[in-house]
Design an enzyme around this catalytic site. Structure first.
Site, PDB file in Angstrom:
ATOM      1  N   SER A  50     -17.193  95.827  55.158  1.00 16.35           N
ATOM      2  CA  SER A  50     -17.140  94.400  54.861  1.00 16.35           C
ATOM      3  C   SER A  50     -18.183  93.709  53.890  1.00 16.35           C
ATOM      4  O   SER A  50     -18.362  92.539  53.819  1.00 16.35           O
ATOM      5  CB  SER A  50     -17.456  93.659  56.198  1.00 16.35           C
ATOM      6  OG  SER A  50     -18.700  93.892  56.808  1.00 16.35           O
ATOM      7  N   THR A 160     -20.544  89.607  57.319  1.00 18.57           N
ATOM      8  CA  THR A 160     -21.559  89.535  56.195  1.00 18.57           C
ATOM      9  C   THR A 160     -22.703  89.956  56.699  1.00 18.57           C
ATOM     10  O   THR A 160     -23.268  89.966  57.534  1.00 18.57           O
ATOM     11  CB  THR A 160     -21.394  87.833  56.151  1.00 18.57           C
ATOM     12  OG1 THR A 160     -20.165  87.551  55.787  1.00 18.57           O
ATOM     13  CG2 THR A 160     -22.678  87.568  54.782  1.00 18.57           C
ATOM     14  N   THR A 178     -21.129  89.830  50.906  1.00 17.13           N
ATOM     15  CA  THR A 178     -19.867  90.134  51.657  1.00 17.13           C
ATOM     16  C   THR A 178     -18.644  90.425  50.635  1.00 17.13           C
ATOM     17  O   THR A 178     -18.660  89.978  49.471  1.00 17.13           O
ATOM     18  CB  THR A 178     -19.254  88.987  52.373  1.00 17.13           C
ATOM     19  OG1 THR A 178     -18.271  89.345  53.402  1.00 17.13           O
ATOM     20  CG2 THR A 178     -18.999  87.708  51.879  1.00 17.13           C
ATOM     21  N   ARG A 188      -9.248  83.567  47.606  1.00 19.67           N
ATOM     22  CA  ARG A 188     -10.371  83.159  48.932  1.00 19.67           C
ATOM     23  C   ARG A 188     -11.617  83.587  48.621  1.00 19.67           C
ATOM     24  O   ARG A 188     -12.294  84.590  48.251  1.00 19.67           O
ATOM     25  CB  ARG A 188      -9.556  83.659  49.988  1.00 19.67           C
ATOM     26  CG  ARG A 188     -10.250  83.018  51.307  1.00 19.67           C
ATOM     27  CD  ARG A 188     -11.217  84.086  52.024  1.00 19.67           C
ATOM     28  NE  ARG A 188     -11.883  83.486  53.247  1.00 19.67           N
ATOM     29  CZ  ARG A 188     -13.118  83.996  53.784  1.00 19.67           C
ATOM     30  NH1 ARG A 188     -13.700  85.055  53.263  1.00 19.67           N
ATOM     31  NH2 ARG A 188     -13.731  83.387  54.733  1.00 19.67           N
ATOM     32  N   VAL A 189     -12.490  82.393  48.850  1.00 18.56           N
ATOM     33  CA  VAL A 189     -13.861  82.431  49.144  1.00 18.56           C
ATOM     34  C   VAL A 189     -14.321  81.926  50.464  1.00 18.56           C
ATOM     35  O   VAL A 189     -13.961  80.875  50.661  1.00 18.56           O
ATOM     36  CB  VAL A 189     -14.451  81.721  47.793  1.00 18.56           C
ATOM     37  CG1 VAL A 189     -16.029  81.782  47.965  1.00 18.56           C
ATOM     38  CG2 VAL A 189     -14.224  82.425  46.641  1.00 18.56           C
ATOM     39  N   GLY A 190     -15.296  82.512  51.019  1.00 17.31           N
ATOM     40  CA  GLY A 190     -15.812  82.224  52.275  1.00 17.31           C
ATOM     41  C   GLY A 190     -16.984  81.427  52.055  1.00 17.31           C
ATOM     42  O   GLY A 190     -17.430  80.733  51.125  1.00 17.31           O
ATOM     43  N   ASP A 191     -17.804  81.352  53.012  1.00 20.21           N
ATOM     44  CA  ASP A 191     -19.069  80.702  53.325  1.00 20.21           C
ATOM     45  C   ASP A 191     -20.223  81.270  52.515  1.00 20.21           C
ATOM     46  O   ASP A 191     -21.251  80.580  52.134  1.00 20.21           O
ATOM     47  CB  ASP A 191     -19.616  80.251  54.724  1.00 20.21           C
ATOM     48  CG  ASP A 191     -19.749  81.564  55.559  1.00 20.21           C
ATOM     49  OD1 ASP A 191     -18.851  82.478  55.473  1.00 20.21           O
ATOM     50  OD2 ASP A 191     -20.685  81.753  55.865  1.00 20.21           O
ATOM     51  N   THR A 211     -22.962  84.039  59.732  1.00 20.06           N
ATOM     52  CA  THR A 211     -22.043  85.277  59.442  1.00 20.06           C
ATOM     53  C   THR A 211     -20.713  84.888  60.393  1.00 20.06           C
ATOM     54  O   THR A 211     -21.082  84.140  61.463  1.00 20.06           O
ATOM     55  CB  THR A 211     -22.583  86.630  59.680  1.00 20.06           C
ATOM     56  OG1 THR A 211     -21.572  87.703  59.720  1.00 20.06           O
ATOM     57  CG2 THR A 211     -23.009  86.521  61.020  1.00 20.06           C
ATOM     58  N   GLY A 212     -19.510  85.561  60.229  1.00 11.99           N
ATOM     59  CA  GLY A 212     -18.537  85.456  61.144  1.00 11.99           C
ATOM     60  C   GLY A 212     -17.446  84.881  60.337  1.00 11.99           C
ATOM     61  O   GLY A 212     -17.303  85.307  59.020  1.00 11.99           O
ATOM     62  N   HIS A 213     -16.611  84.029  60.746  1.00 13.65           N
ATOM     63  CA  HIS A 213     -15.136  83.513  60.091  1.00 13.65           C
ATOM     64  C   HIS A 213     -15.740  82.483  59.234  1.00 13.65           C
ATOM     65  O   HIS A 213     -16.042  81.341  59.756  1.00 13.65           O
ATOM     66  CB  HIS A 213     -14.083  83.024  61.243  1.00 13.65           C
ATOM     67  CG  HIS A 213     -12.952  83.076  60.787  1.00 13.65           C
ATOM     68  ND1 HIS A 213     -11.931  84.004  60.759  1.00 13.65           N
ATOM     69  CD2 HIS A 213     -12.172  81.978  60.128  1.00 13.65           C
ATOM     70  CE1 HIS A 213     -10.927  83.355  60.152  1.00 13.65           C
ATOM     71  NE2 HIS A 213     -11.040  82.301  59.954  1.00 13.65           N
ATOM     72  N   GLY A 214     -15.854  82.584  58.026  1.00 13.14           N
ATOM     73  CA  GLY A 214     -16.453  81.823  57.251  1.00 13.14           C
ATOM     74  C   GLY A 214     -15.847  80.253  56.995  1.00 13.14           C
ATOM     75  O   GLY A 214     -16.470  79.252  56.794  1.00 13.14           O
TER      76      GLY A 214
END
Length: 302
Positions: A50, A160, A178, A188-191, A211-214
């Protein structure tokens, strides 16, 4: 200010990060160097699927990296959607130190990395390619399938690497890196690379990393919220609880989605918490080197 050094990192592989960061902190080194070294060590480990080299690709089969490093609101840098360059955390630090910007993305970030002397290399391992090929077969080769980035693997593999470090001079710094949700939609870009979402550090207060689901963390500016709660006088645990409760109330996470945080106050008090069981925090100091369950699990019965 004479402080007892400490480094905190997310998930089981946080111990890899802590080992690299502690080698710096234990010699009186800077928190920013320790945070960078910790993230870099995990990025370079192909067994971590990841983060960095070995990370699972997006739905089109490309590994794209996001990273952020931060020591203060005026000292932060980030990159997103970076292909073929590593370590992303070090490229992010160059953005902070050598440009007037905070965030570079995509081809522009890659051109910057090349100009800064980072070698180009393939990030897709055989194992990650095979996992992507299995996923593609299951989805009929349609990269824009509505379930891209929302499959069971993506729900479980959202890990992450996030690092918070406190050095002997009392300086706090953080980093996060991450490869994002497995088989996410391209682009797609997360947090993680967003200031105040995946990471926030204010030297007057402390820092927090998520961390987790951004998408859950992004919707509440999770780490900024935690630092602001600590600024108002909340303990790290209470501040994390506020963020998790807001995520649970306003973002309507499904039963497989996780969100977790680490928070570190400038006086050295720290805590960690998550929506549901499964998250672990790695802790290292002169007296402790351990992997532990977080003090706070919001949905403890799950």
């Amino acid at each position: 200010m004479n402080q007892t050094p400490l480094i905190l990192s997310t998930w089981r592989f946080g111990q890899i990060a802590n080992r690299a960061g502690w080698a710096i902190l234990s010699q009186g080194g800077n928190a920013l160097d320790a945070a960078e070294a910790g993230c870099r060590a995990v990025e370079e480990d192909p067994s971590v699927t990841s983060v960095g080299f070995g990370g699972y690709p997006d739905a089109a089969g490309e590994v794209t990296l996001d990273a952020l490093i931060m020591a203060a609101p005026h000292r932060c840098g980030a990159v997103a959607c970076v292909r073929d360059y590593l370590p992303a955390i070090s490229i992010a630090r160059r953005v902070m130190e050598k440009t007037p910007h905070v965030l570079l993305v995509g081809p522009g970030a890659e051109a910057f990395a090349a100009a800064e002397g980072f070698p180009q290399r393939s990030l897709l391992t055989r194992e990650a390619r095979e996992a992507w090929q299995r996923w593609k077969q299951e989805h009929g080769g349609n990269i824009f399938d509505k379930h891209s980035g929302d499959n069971s693997l993506a729900q479980d593999a959202h890990d992450t690497i996030g690092v918070l470090a406190l050095d002997v001079e009392g300086r706090i710094a953080g980093g996060c890196s991450t490869s994002g949700l497995p088989f996410k939609l391209p682009g797609r870009v997360g947090d993680s690379p967003l200031v105040g979402h995946g990471l926030y550090v204010d030297p007057e207060v402390g820092g927090a990393v998520g961390t987790g689901h951004g998408e859950l963390i992004m919707r509440v500016c999770g780490t900024f919220l935690i630092v602001e709660e600590m600024r108002k006088g909340s303990s790290p645990t209470a501040a994390i609880k506020t963020a998790l409760e807001r995520i649970n109330r306003q973002c309507r996470p499904n039963p497989r989605q996780q969100a977790a945080f680490i928070a570190l106050r400038r006086d050295g008090e720290w805590s960690a918490g998550c929506l549901r069981k499964g998250f672990q925090v790695a802790v290292r100091s002169a007296k402790v080197d351990t992997l532990m369950e977080p003090p706070l699990v919001l949905m403890d019965g799950e």
